[in-house]
Design a protein around this motif. Structure first.
Motif, PDB file in Angstrom:
ATOM      1  N   SER A 259      -1.111  -3.471  -3.577  1.00  0.00           N
ATOM      2  CA  SER A 259      -0.728  -2.627  -4.446  1.00  0.00           C
ATOM      3  C   SER A 259      -1.940  -2.477  -5.502  1.00  0.00           C
ATOM      4  CB  SER A 259       0.542  -2.782  -5.263  1.00  0.00           C
ATOM      5  OG  SER A 259       0.847  -1.927  -6.435  1.00  0.00           O
ATOM      6  N   MET A 260      -2.611  -3.647  -5.944  1.00  0.00           N
ATOM      7  CA  MET A 260      -3.668  -3.600  -6.898  1.00  0.00           C
ATOM      8  C   MET A 260      -4.766  -2.880  -6.258  1.00  0.00           C
ATOM      9  SD  MET A 260      -5.059  -6.980  -8.639  1.00  0.00           S
ATOM     10  CE  MET A 260      -3.565  -7.718  -9.135  1.00  0.00           C
ATOM     11  N   LEU A 261      -5.212  -3.250  -4.912  1.00  0.00           N
ATOM     12  CA  LEU A 261      -6.136  -2.534  -4.266  1.00  0.00           C
ATOM     13  C   LEU A 261      -5.900  -1.008  -4.361  1.00  0.00           C
ATOM     14  CD1 LEU A 261      -7.068  -4.921  -1.269  1.00  0.00           C
ATOM     15  CD2 LEU A 261      -8.303  -4.813  -3.400  1.00  0.00           C
ATOM     16  N   THR A 262      -4.777  -0.696  -3.891  1.00  0.00           N
ATOM     17  CA  THR A 262      -4.405   0.639  -4.023  1.00  0.00           C
ATOM     18  C   THR A 262      -4.516   1.360  -5.278  1.00  0.00           C
ATOM     19  OG1 THR A 262      -2.817   0.255  -2.266  1.00  0.00           O
ATOM     20  CG2 THR A 262      -2.504   2.339  -3.177  1.00  0.00           C
ATOM     21  N   MET A 263      -4.376   0.785  -6.511  1.00  0.00           N
ATOM     22  CA  MET A 263      -4.448   1.161  -7.560  1.00  0.00           C
ATOM     23  C   MET A 263      -5.978   1.765  -7.940  1.00  0.00           C
ATOM     24  SD  MET A 263      -1.570   2.296  -8.973  1.00  0.00           S
ATOM     25  CE  MET A 263      -1.356   3.068  -7.213  1.00  0.00           C
ATOM     26  N   GLN A 264      -6.787   0.865  -7.304  1.00  0.00           N
ATOM     27  CA  GLN A 264      -8.413   1.361  -7.679  1.00  0.00           C
ATOM     28  C   GLN A 264      -8.711   2.532  -7.208  1.00  0.00           C
ATOM     29  OE1 GLN A 264     -10.625  -1.114  -8.869  1.00  0.00           O
ATOM     30  NE2 GLN A 264      -8.820  -2.040  -9.569  1.00  0.00           N
ATOM     31  N   ILE A 265      -8.029   3.240  -6.147  1.00  0.00           N
ATOM     32  CA  ILE A 265      -8.241   4.563  -5.847  1.00  0.00           C
ATOM     33  C   ILE A 265      -7.641   5.500  -6.934  1.00  0.00           C
ATOM     34  CG2 ILE A 265      -7.710   6.374  -4.249  1.00  0.00           C
ATOM     35  CD1 ILE A 265      -6.934   4.334  -2.284  1.00  0.00           C
ATOM     36  N   TYR A 266      -6.879   5.156  -7.720  1.00  0.00           N
ATOM     37  CA  TYR A 266      -6.460   6.038  -8.899  1.00  0.00           C
ATOM     38  C   TYR A 266      -7.245   5.607 -10.353  1.00  0.00           C
ATOM     39  CZ  TYR A 266      -3.016   7.826  -5.777  1.00  0.00           C
ATOM     40  OH  TYR A 266      -2.282   8.529  -4.928  1.00  0.00           O
ATOM     41  N   GLY A 267      -8.183   4.776 -10.339  1.00  0.00           N
ATOM     42  CA  GLY A 267      -8.958   4.397 -11.277  1.00  0.00           C
ATOM     43  C   GLY A 267      -8.212   3.460 -12.111  1.00  0.00           C
ATOM     44  N   ILE A 268      -7.275   2.624 -11.565  1.00  0.00           N
ATOM     45  CA  ILE A 268      -6.590   1.576 -12.604  1.00  0.00           C
ATOM     46  C   ILE A 268      -7.442   0.418 -12.343  1.00  0.00           C
ATOM     47  CG2 ILE A 268      -4.469   0.377 -13.048  1.00  0.00           C
ATOM     48  CD1 ILE A 268      -4.528   3.303 -13.661  1.00  0.00           C
TER      49      ILE A 268
ATOM     50  N   VAL B 153       0.759  -1.253   0.053  1.00  0.00           N
ATOM     51  CA  VAL B 153       0.143  -0.005   0.020  1.00  0.00           C
ATOM     52  C   VAL B 153       0.909   1.288   0.049  1.00  0.00           C
ATOM     53  CG1 VAL B 153      -1.618   1.490   1.297  1.00  0.00           C
ATOM     54  CG2 VAL B 153      -1.833  -1.075   1.120  1.00  0.00           C
ATOM     55  N   ILE B 154       1.908   1.212   0.982  1.00  0.00           N
ATOM     56  CA  ILE B 154       2.567   2.340   1.139  1.00  0.00           C
ATOM     57  C   ILE B 154       3.572   2.906  -0.217  1.00  0.00           C
ATOM     58  CG2 ILE B 154       4.492   3.509   2.067  1.00  0.00           C
ATOM     59  CD1 ILE B 154       3.635   2.111   4.776  1.00  0.00           C
ATOM     60  N   LEU B 155       4.157   1.737  -0.810  1.00  0.00           N
ATOM     61  CA  LEU B 155       4.914   1.795  -2.011  1.00  0.00           C
ATOM     62  C   LEU B 155       4.102   2.305  -3.222  1.00  0.00           C
ATOM     63  CD1 LEU B 155       7.890   1.486  -3.068  1.00  0.00           C
ATOM     64  CD2 LEU B 155       7.001  -0.948  -3.710  1.00  0.00           C
ATOM     65  N   SER B 156       2.770   2.066  -3.270  1.00  0.00           N
ATOM     66  CA  SER B 156       1.918   2.281  -4.518  1.00  0.00           C
ATOM     67  C   SER B 156       1.567   3.858  -3.992  1.00  0.00           C
ATOM     68  CB  SER B 156       0.838   1.307  -4.562  1.00  0.00           C
ATOM     69  OG  SER B 156       1.177   0.047  -4.728  1.00  0.00           O
ATOM     70  N   PHE B 157       1.186   3.938  -3.027  1.00  0.00           N
ATOM     71  CA  PHE B 157       0.476   5.285  -2.656  1.00  0.00           C
ATOM     72  C   PHE B 157       1.834   6.527  -3.099  1.00  0.00           C
ATOM     73  CE2 PHE B 157      -3.006   4.333  -0.201  1.00  0.00           C
ATOM     74  CZ  PHE B 157      -3.955   5.144  -0.828  1.00  0.00           C
ATOM     75  N   GLN B 158       2.978   6.109  -2.409  1.00  0.00           N
ATOM     76  CA  GLN B 158       4.407   7.282  -2.838  1.00  0.00           C
ATOM     77  C   GLN B 158       4.610   7.208  -4.258  1.00  0.00           C
ATOM     78  OE1 GLN B 158       5.500   8.932  -0.416  1.00  0.00           O
ATOM     79  NE2 GLN B 158       3.960   8.126   1.112  1.00  0.00           N
ATOM     80  N   ALA B 159       4.465   6.164  -4.778  1.00  0.00           N
ATOM     81  CA  ALA B 159       5.078   6.002  -6.148  1.00  0.00           C
ATOM     82  C   ALA B 159       3.839   6.946  -7.122  1.00  0.00           C
ATOM     83  CB  ALA B 159       5.081   4.785  -6.528  1.00  0.00           C
ATOM     84  N   ALA B 160       2.582   6.721  -6.806  1.00  0.00           N
ATOM     85  CA  ALA B 160       1.346   7.224  -7.327  1.00  0.00           C
ATOM     86  C   ALA B 160       1.638   8.836  -7.293  1.00  0.00           C
ATOM     87  CB  ALA B 160       0.007   6.738  -7.208  1.00  0.00           C
ATOM     88  N   ILE B 161       1.990   9.275  -6.050  1.00  0.00           N
ATOM     89  CA  ILE B 161       2.037  10.746  -6.015  1.00  0.00           C
ATOM     90  C   ILE B 161       3.254  11.405  -7.026  1.00  0.00           C
ATOM     91  CG2 ILE B 161       2.715  12.709  -4.294  1.00  0.00           C
ATOM     92  CD1 ILE B 161       1.766  10.633  -2.004  1.00  0.00           C
ATOM     93  N   GLY B 162       4.041  10.849  -7.373  1.00  0.00           N
ATOM     94  CA  GLY B 162       5.177  11.358  -8.105  1.00  0.00           C
ATOM     95  C   GLY B 162       4.666  10.999  -9.538  1.00  0.00           C
ATOM     96  N   MET B 163       4.160  10.000  -9.842  1.00  0.00           N
ATOM     97  CA  MET B 163       3.825   9.565 -11.025  1.00  0.00           C
ATOM     98  C   MET B 163       2.483  10.340 -11.546  1.00  0.00           C
ATOM     99  SD  MET B 163       5.893   7.387 -12.524  1.00  0.00           S
ATOM    100  CE  MET B 163       7.081   6.057 -12.374  1.00  0.00           C
ATOM    101  N   GLU B 164       1.759  10.799 -10.849  1.00  0.00           N
ATOM    102  CA  GLU B 164       0.638  11.399 -11.366  1.00  0.00           C
ATOM    103  C   GLU B 164       0.757  12.938 -11.811  1.00  0.00           C
ATOM    104  OE1 GLU B 164      -3.894  12.087  -9.344  1.00  0.00           O
ATOM    105  OE2 GLU B 164      -2.120  12.224  -7.840  1.00  0.00           O
ATOM    106  N   GLN B 165       1.961  13.599 -11.409  1.00  0.00           N
ATOM    107  CA  GLN B 165       2.352  14.550 -11.941  1.00  0.00           C
ATOM    108  C   GLN B 165       2.600  14.393 -13.550  1.00  0.00           C
ATOM    109  OE1 GLN B 165       5.465  16.224  -9.513  1.00  0.00           O
ATOM    110  NE2 GLN B 165       4.337  16.118  -7.648  1.00  0.00           N
ATOM    111  N   PHE B 166       3.136  13.542 -13.796  1.00  0.00           N
ATOM    112  CA  PHE B 166       3.390  13.422 -15.396  1.00  0.00           C
ATOM    113  C   PHE B 166       2.447  12.471 -16.013  1.00  0.00           C
ATOM    114  CE2 PHE B 166       7.424  13.306 -12.373  1.00  0.00           C
ATOM    115  CZ  PHE B 166       8.131  14.472 -13.400  1.00  0.00           C
TER     116      PHE B 166
END
Length: 390
Positions: free
Chosen positions: A300-309, A198-211
């Motif tokens: 990580s798969m559950l976490t990506m549901q929050i970002y619509g993946i 969960v933490i790894l996905s959230f932290q990576a998504a914060i940076g990737m979302e900007q791009f």
């Protein structure tokens, strides 16, 4: 109805009485049978009065007399009482004298002369300089490295022996160690692995979302979990759990001289104690790592549901990023970590010293040494992977 007249109990006089003729002279008068029973609180009372008296001025000019003229008998506690009062007087620099002591007690009293032998002055430890401390630390490090290399050689030899003599391996201890280090560790490994995913996905998504590259978070997180985070987190958990348990168990046997008994009986402690635990570490570490990988990737798969993946997109991206060689690389690394964690725990247990705190120190050293060795092996493996592409 009759009324009985009960007389009050007779109070016995204390066997030691403190008195002062003037501020500079005091006397302790002993009488009767002075033993461990009659002294009782008298010892404390006289000692407190002496302390107050010596503290009222310069103790060097104060004189104390022990009058033993009326003593009928003495025992060892009476001499201890006398020596205690005399030591306090000598320490303050005052004068002390014994009067009226029966000559038959003089030989016993002379055994404690001089009294300074009973109260030796503490010898201050010399302070070590920087160069001496650095040299001793270096020597300890070299000795520890030498012991580690020697133990590794013995262990490698006995592991080869276990392959040739399968029936002579203590498989009962192997099963017990595997259950304790493997099945019992599933809850904590699963919990930490889920949180890492969960933490790894959230932290990576914060940076990737900007791009606008959030869709790449899942494959990257899965690749990092399989190759690095899964084996590393599992190894650290087993270092704090199983390595410390092995060190404490074998350390207790060392303190109780059970390891020495094995040597006396002609049995190898490494074959008897270490080999089953190392084999258990080799077995359970890849299994726990694979379990941690699955839990982390699911988190990580559950976490990506929050970002619509969607699940299917995450799954397809993971298949394209993670290959069979990545999984095998992580499992191979986990196997090496299993050898390190179990072997270091057994080594620290066999190096346990004596004393009440020895087992605790060995367990602490096992955890610290295991983590250091895990990082070292991980670094070497990372360099080999970079050179070979595996």
């Amino acid at each position: 109805m009759s009324i009985s007249n009960s007389s009050p109990p007779m109070l016995t006089a204390p066997v030691a009485i403190w008195s002062q003729a003037d501020p500079m002279h005091a006397q302790v008068t002993l009488s009767g049978t002075v033993n461990v029973y009659s002294l009782g609180e008298v010892w404390t009372d006289v000692s407190e009065k002496q302390t107050i008296w010596l503290g009222q001025g310069d103790g060097k000019d104060r004189s104390l007399i022990f009058d033993a003229t009326n003593v009928s008998s003495l025992d060892g506690s009476a001499f201890a009482f006398l020596i205690d009062i005399q030591e306090a007087q000598k320490k303050a620099g005052g004068q002390f004298e014994i009067q009226g002591l029966d000559p038959k007690y003089q030989p016993l009293l002379q055994e404690f002369d001089p009294i300074s032998n009973l109260f030796p002055a503490p010898i201050p430890k010399p302070k070590r300089g920087f160069i001496v401390s650095t040299g001793m630390a270096t020597q300890n490090l070299l000795d520890d490295a030498q012991g580690l290399i020697t133990f590794a050689g013995h262990l490698a030899s006995d592991l080869a022996w276990s392959i040739r003599n399968v029936k002579q391996v203590r498989w009962g201890d192997f099963v017990n160690a595997a259950v304790e280090a493997g099945i019992a560790a599933l809850p904590i490994v699963g919990l930490v692995a889920f949180l890492i995913g969960v933490i790894l996905s959230f932290q990576a998504a914060i940076g990737m979302e900007q791009f606008g590259a959030v869709s790449f978070v899942g494959p990257l997180a899965a690749l990092g979990i399989v190759r690095e985070m899964g084996p590393l987190i599992t190894a650290i958990l087993l270092a704090g759990r199983s390595s410390a348990a092995f060190a404490a168990e074998i350390g207790t046997m060392t303190v109780n001289s059970e390891v020495d008994a094995l040597v006396t009986g002609g049995l190898s402690p490494i074959r008897f104690l270490v080999v089953p635990r190392v084999l258990a570490g080799i077995l359970v570490m890849p299994i726990l790592t694979l379990y941690a990988d699955i839990v982390s990737i699911f988190a990580s798969m559950l976490t990506m549901q929050i970002y619509g993946i969607p699940f299917i997109n995450f799954y397809n991206g993971m298949l394209s990023a993670v290959g069979i060689e990545d999984i095998l690389s992580g499992l191979l690394k986990a196997t090496l970590f299993g050898v390190v964690v179990s072997a270091v725990g057994c080594l620290r247990g066999m190096q346990t010293g004596t004393g009440a705190a020895a087992v605790g120190i060995s367990a602490t050293r096992a955890v610290v040494s295991s983590i250091v060795m895990i990082v070292l092996v991980d670094g070497i493996f990372a360099y080999i992977s970079y050179r070979t592409g595996f």
